[in-house]
Design a protein around this motif. Structure first.
Motif, PDB file in Angstrom:
ATOM      1  N   PHE A  24       0.806  -1.219   0.000  1.00 18.64           N
ATOM      2  CA  PHE A  24       0.000   0.000   0.000  1.00 18.64           C
ATOM      3  C   PHE A  24       0.843   1.275   0.000  1.00 18.64           C
ATOM      4  CE2 PHE A  24      -3.235  -3.080   0.899  1.00 18.64           C
ATOM      5  CZ  PHE A  24      -4.308  -2.578   0.165  1.00 18.64           C
ATOM      6  N   ARG A  25       2.080   1.194   0.436  1.00 16.56           N
ATOM      7  CA  ARG A  25       2.975   2.336   0.237  1.00 16.56           C
ATOM      8  C   ARG A  25       3.239   2.546  -1.254  1.00 16.56           C
ATOM      9  NH1 ARG A  25       5.054   0.915   5.297  1.00 16.56           N
ATOM     10  NH2 ARG A  25       6.309  -0.796   4.471  1.00 16.56           N
ATOM     11  N   ARG A  26       3.365   1.439  -1.974  1.00 11.89           N
ATOM     12  CA  ARG A  26       3.646   1.549  -3.406  1.00 11.89           C
ATOM     13  C   ARG A  26       2.432   2.019  -4.206  1.00 11.89           C
ATOM     14  NH1 ARG A  26       6.432  -3.501  -2.565  1.00 11.89           N
ATOM     15  NH2 ARG A  26       4.783  -4.642  -3.649  1.00 11.89           N
ATOM     16  N   VAL A  27       1.225   1.590  -3.808  1.00  6.04           N
ATOM     17  CA  VAL A  27       0.040   1.911  -4.614  1.00  6.04           C
ATOM     18  C   VAL A  27      -0.704   3.145  -4.124  1.00  6.04           C
ATOM     19  CG1 VAL A  27      -0.255  -0.537  -5.173  1.00  6.04           C
ATOM     20  CG2 VAL A  27      -1.613   0.481  -3.317  1.00  6.04           C
ATOM     21  N   ALA A  28      -0.273   3.744  -3.006  1.00  4.55           N
ATOM     22  CA  ALA A  28      -1.041   4.838  -2.400  1.00  4.55           C
ATOM     23  C   ALA A  28      -1.341   5.958  -3.386  1.00  4.55           C
ATOM     24  CB  ALA A  28      -0.288   5.388  -1.180  1.00  4.55           C
ATOM     25  N   SER A  29      -0.349   6.381  -4.147  1.00  6.41           N
ATOM     26  CA  SER A  29      -0.554   7.512  -5.052  1.00  6.41           C
ATOM     27  C   SER A  29      -1.391   7.141  -6.267  1.00  6.41           C
ATOM     28  CB  SER A  29       0.799   8.071  -5.513  1.00  6.41           C
ATOM     29  OG  SER A  29       1.508   7.096  -6.256  1.00  6.41           O
ATOM     30  N   ARG A  30      -1.590   5.845  -6.479  1.00  2.00           N
ATOM     31  CA  ARG A  30      -2.363   5.385  -7.642  1.00  2.00           C
ATOM     32  C   ARG A  30      -3.560   4.540  -7.187  1.00  2.00           C
ATOM     33  NH1 ARG A  30       3.106   4.523  -8.831  1.00  2.00           N
ATOM     34  NH2 ARG A  30       3.908   5.790 -10.540  1.00  2.00           N
ATOM     35  N   TYR A  31      -4.089   4.865  -6.004  1.00  2.00           N
ATOM     36  CA  TYR A  31      -5.126   4.023  -5.413  1.00  2.00           C
ATOM     37  C   TYR A  31      -6.385   3.988  -6.262  1.00  2.00           C
ATOM     38  CZ  TYR A  31      -8.026   1.968  -1.754  1.00  2.00           C
ATOM     39  OH  TYR A  31      -8.849   1.142  -1.037  1.00  2.00           O
ATOM     40  N   ASP A  32      -6.802   5.126  -6.818  1.00  4.12           N
ATOM     41  CA  ASP A  32      -7.981   5.138  -7.681  1.00  4.12           C
ATOM     42  C   ASP A  32      -7.759   4.266  -8.908  1.00  4.12           C
ATOM     43  OD1 ASP A  32      -9.533   6.732  -6.066  1.00  4.12           O
ATOM     44  OD2 ASP A  32      -8.982   8.600  -7.066  1.00  4.12           O
ATOM     45  N   ALA A  66      -9.313   1.606   7.714  1.00  3.31           N
ATOM     46  CA  ALA A  66      -8.622   1.320   6.447  1.00  3.31           C
ATOM     47  C   ALA A  66      -9.103   2.280   5.369  1.00  3.31           C
ATOM     48  CB  ALA A  66      -8.826  -0.135   6.019  1.00  3.31           C
ATOM     49  N   GLY A  67      -9.421   3.498   5.780  1.00  2.00           N
ATOM     50  CA  GLY A  67     -10.012   4.475   4.864  1.00  2.00           C
ATOM     51  C   GLY A  67      -9.081   5.583   4.467  1.00  2.00           C
ATOM     52  N   GLY A  68      -7.779   5.303   4.466  1.00  2.00           N
ATOM     53  CA  GLY A  68      -6.764   6.334   4.327  1.00  2.00           C
ATOM     54  C   GLY A  68      -6.971   7.344   3.222  1.00  2.00           C
ATOM     55  N   THR A  69      -7.400   6.930   2.044  1.00  2.74           N
ATOM     56  CA  THR A  69      -7.497   7.872   0.933  1.00  2.74           C
ATOM     57  C   THR A  69      -8.771   8.702   0.973  1.00  2.74           C
ATOM     58  OG1 THR A  69      -8.482   6.213  -0.528  1.00  2.74           O
ATOM     59  CG2 THR A  69      -6.079   6.430  -0.568  1.00  2.74           C
ATOM     60  N   GLY A  70      -9.671   8.393   1.896  1.00  2.00           N
ATOM     61  CA  GLY A  70     -10.828   9.238   2.107  1.00  2.00           C
ATOM     62  C   GLY A  70     -12.046   8.942   1.262  1.00  2.00           C
ATOM     63  N   ASP A  71     -12.007   7.932   0.409  1.00  4.98           N
ATOM     64  CA  ASP A  71     -13.123   7.663  -0.492  1.00  4.98           C
ATOM     65  C   ASP A  71     -14.455   7.518   0.242  1.00  4.98           C
ATOM     66  OD1 ASP A  71     -11.782   7.839  -2.849  1.00  4.98           O
ATOM     67  OD2 ASP A  71     -11.900   5.725  -3.381  1.00  4.98           O
ATOM     68  N   ILE A  72     -14.470   6.745   1.310  1.00  3.86           N
ATOM     69  CA  ILE A  72     -15.701   6.538   2.069  1.00  3.86           C
ATOM     70  C   ILE A  72     -15.965   7.728   2.990  1.00  3.86           C
ATOM     71  CG2 ILE A  72     -16.878   5.069   3.752  1.00  3.86           C
ATOM     72  CD1 ILE A  72     -16.585   3.832   0.958  1.00  3.86           C
ATOM     73  N   VAL A  95      -2.194  10.621   1.371  1.00  4.75           N
ATOM     74  CA  VAL A  95      -2.961  10.822   0.136  1.00  4.75           C
ATOM     75  C   VAL A  95      -4.346  11.359   0.468  1.00  4.75           C
ATOM     76  CG1 VAL A  95      -4.070   9.630  -1.799  1.00  4.75           C
ATOM     77  CG2 VAL A  95      -1.707   9.106  -1.221  1.00  4.75           C
ATOM     78  N   GLY A  96      -4.995  10.774   1.470  1.00  2.00           N
ATOM     79  CA  GLY A  96      -6.340  11.206   1.835  1.00  2.00           C
ATOM     80  C   GLY A  96      -6.381  12.638   2.327  1.00  2.00           C
ATOM     81  N   GLN A  97      -5.417  13.018   3.142  1.00  2.00           N
ATOM     82  CA  GLN A  97      -5.385  14.383   3.668  1.00  2.00           C
ATOM     83  C   GLN A  97      -5.166  15.400   2.551  1.00  2.00           C
ATOM     84  OE1 GLN A  97      -2.518  13.123   6.843  1.00  2.00           O
ATOM     85  NE2 GLN A  97      -3.716  14.496   8.131  1.00  2.00           N
ATOM     86  N   LYS A  98      -4.321  15.075   1.594  1.00  2.00           N
ATOM     87  CA  LYS A  98      -4.105  15.972   0.457  1.00  2.00           C
ATOM     88  C   LYS A  98      -5.389  16.102  -0.359  1.00  2.00           C
ATOM     89  CE  LYS A  98       0.883  15.239  -0.098  1.00  2.00           C
ATOM     90  NZ  LYS A  98       1.948  14.659  -0.966  1.00  2.00           N
TER      91      LYS A  98
END
Length: 242
Positions: A24-32, A66-72, A95-98
């Motif tokens: 998830f460190r590797r995919v964080a910036s490309r999570y969508d 497990a909602g780090g990117t904020g989608d939910i 990523v979510g905070q940004k």
């Protein structure tokens, strides 16, 4: 020595936590992009539907695990609910905070938390949500137990997760797509075939809808409901704390 699954490989619990963290460190910036690849873009509609089932209300305290990117969390917050976004991975939280800052959302609380060992007090939240995260937890039973603990009496548990579709033919088709196409998408667009292969394998190793419902019940929840999507390719599991 205890072994747990990391995709199709059995590893120690400590190793799984480390390996999943690296994924998830590797995919964080490309999570969508990852979710679009896994679902053909449908994850956006599934998340909308998921939040409608939660029925968040003004002033409720909701933990989105497990909602780090904020989608939910972004969807939940539209109701006026007070949302705490928790994730074990700081890269996902960043990523979510940004994303929240770009949207002008300032009311969310962001915390680094391990789903198996939450720091919150007993009976803290009205609802607990987790979307596409439970299958990456090292000890799912511990995460479910913690979810029950931090919920108030009458609190609701909701989990959105990939499962195994029961539609004849479609199951084989999706298996071919996920096994052979998704990792190639990861290699071409994210230059990371291995992470995408793990994510596909983690779905295939995750308990089916019935078994996962039994796990939720064993944790102490009642009124367990399962709502399959696309025959169970994805499912929403829910339960109540009494």
């Amino acid at each position: 020595m205890e072994k747990v699954s990391f995709g199709f490989t059995d590893v120690s619990p400590q190793e799984k936590t480390h390996l999943v963290g690296n994924v998830f460190r590797r995919v964080a910036s490309r999570y969508d992009l990852m979710n679009d690849a896994m679902s053909g873009g449908l994850h956006r509609l599934w998340k909308d539907d998921f939040v409608r089932l939660v029925q968040p209300r003004q002033g409720e305290h909701i933990l989105d695990m497990a909602g780090g990117t904020g989608d939910i969390a972004f969807r939940l917050a539209r109701s006026g609910a007070e949302v705490t976004v928790a994730d074990i991975n700081p890269a996902m939280l960043e990523v979510g905070q940004k994303r929240a800052n770009r949207r002008g959302l300032t009311g969310l609380v962001w915390q680094e938390q391990n789903a198996e060992h939450l720091s919150f007090k007993d009976n803290s939240f009205d609802a607990y949500t987790i979307a596409f995260g439970i299958r990456n937890v090292t000890h799912i039973e511990k995460a479910l137990s913690e979810a029950l603990r931090v919920l108030k009496p009458g609190g609701r548990f909701f989990c959105l997760e990939f499962s195994q579709t029961e539609w004849p033919g479609f199951s084989d088709l999706y298996s071919l797509y996920s096994t052979h196409i998704v990792p190639k998408i990861g290699r071409l667009l994210a230059k990371d075939e291995d992470s995408y292969r793990y994510l596909v394998e983690s779905i295939q190793r995750f308990p089916n809808m019935e078994k996962f419902a039994d796990m939720i019940k064993a944790a102490g929840f009642v009124q367990i409901r399962v709502r399959p999507i696309l025959g169970g390719l994805v499912a929403v599991h829910s339960g109540w704390k009494v």
